[in-house]
Design an enzyme around this catalytic site. Structure first.
Site, PDB file in Angstrom:
ATOM      1  N   THR A   1      20.130 -71.168  10.013  1.00 53.34           N
ATOM      2  CA  THR A   1      20.112 -71.561  11.425  1.00 53.34           C
ATOM      3  C   THR A   1      18.884 -72.429  11.684  1.00 53.34           C
ATOM      4  O   THR A   1      17.801 -72.159  11.172  1.00 53.34           O
ATOM      5  CB  THR A   1      20.097 -70.297  12.309  1.00 53.34           C
ATOM      6  OG1 THR A   1      21.299 -69.569  12.052  1.00 53.34           O
ATOM      7  CG2 THR A   1      20.024 -70.642  13.781  1.00 53.34           C
TER       8      THR A   1
ATOM      9  N   ASP B   1      21.203 -66.652   5.829  1.00 57.09           N
ATOM     10  CA  ASP B   1      20.996 -67.050   7.227  1.00 57.09           C
ATOM     11  C   ASP B   1      20.078 -66.031   7.902  1.00 57.09           C
ATOM     12  O   ASP B   1      20.473 -65.355   8.844  1.00 57.09           O
ATOM     13  CB  ASP B   1      22.344 -67.158   7.939  1.00 57.09           C
ATOM     14  CG  ASP B   1      22.229 -67.871   9.285  1.00 57.09           C
ATOM     15  OD1 ASP B   1      21.239 -68.601   9.502  1.00 57.09           O
ATOM     16  OD2 ASP B   1      23.137 -67.697  10.115  1.00 57.09           O
ATOM     17  N   LEU B   2      18.866 -65.932   7.392  1.00 58.74           N
ATOM     18  CA  LEU B   2      17.919 -64.956   7.923  1.00 58.74           C
ATOM     19  C   LEU B   2      17.421 -65.379   9.302  1.00 58.74           C
ATOM     20  O   LEU B   2      16.915 -66.481   9.479  1.00 58.74           O
ATOM     21  CB  LEU B   2      16.729 -64.801   6.971  1.00 58.74           C
ATOM     22  CG  LEU B   2      17.006 -64.085   5.650  1.00 58.74           C
ATOM     23  CD1 LEU B   2      15.780 -64.126   4.765  1.00 58.74           C
ATOM     24  CD2 LEU B   2      17.432 -62.648   5.898  1.00 58.74           C
TER      25      LEU B   2
END
Length: 198
Positions: A39, A1-2
């Site tokens: 995200t 989830d960078l």
């Protein structure tokens, strides 16, 4: 989830990645996975179009979004829904096709979207101050075809990181106040009195 909010920097200039809640084990052979990862603002187009196979290229797309956000001082693709997210990507990079992304038309959700006809890549208009090397790096990070997208190794070799201004030395990194105060704290009165005694 960078994403930017999951990157932490120490006062020594070391970047740490946090929040592995959406992380997936990755190996060979590649196994089918849910596309509901990353995200929304940092989600690669193949995920938005329902791919069930994922590689490290989805992380590199997110790296491109992070780099662009650091350059622009605001999120690059702040979509409010998956449809809106795809539309923002198309507005920025142009409409994908089989020519530039082999296998595009076979992605599970392609038939569910009516993509706008946008023939141009607008990265240069979005970042007019960025050098040619910086634009080239963003182009490689934002390739529609995941197989052609820049790898972490490619990025480290980019001439963009050899241009001025160069990164500052770790010891010159800004520090948090309590660390700064600790480094610059004068000797205590107790310590001074010990030194003064014969």
């Amino acid at each position: 989830d960078l994403k930017v909010s999951n990157l932490l920097m120490t006062d020594k200039g070391c970047v740490k990645t946090a929040d592995f809640g959406l992380a997936r084990a990755y190996g060979v052979p590649v196994k089918p996975m849910t596309p509901k990862v990353v995200t929304l603002w940092y989600r690669a187009p193949e995920l938005l179009l329902g791919t069930t196979t994922q590689t490290t290229s989805i992380d590199m797309w997110a790296v491109g979004c992070i780099l662009a956000e650091l350059l622009a001082h605001k999120p690059l693709l702040p979509g409010t829904s998956e449809i809106h997210q795809i539309d923002l990507i198309v507005q920025l990079l142009g409409t994908p096709s089989e020519n530039i992304w082999p296998g595009f038309s076979k992605l599970p959700l392609v038939g569910q979207y009516s993509l706008r006809k946008q023939p141009y890549n607008n990265l240069k208009h979005k970042f007019p101050w960025l050098s040619e090397a910086g634009l080239r790096l963003l182009h490689f990070l934002f390739m529609y075809d995941p197989k052609k997208r820049a790898t972490a190794g490619d990025c480290l070799e980019s001439s963009y990181f050899k241009e001025k201004p160069l990164p500052c030395e770790p010891e010159l990194m800004p520090t948090f106040p309590h660390h700064r105060n600790k480094r610059a704290a004068p000797a205590t009165s107790e310590g001074q009195s010990k030194r003064c005694k014969p």
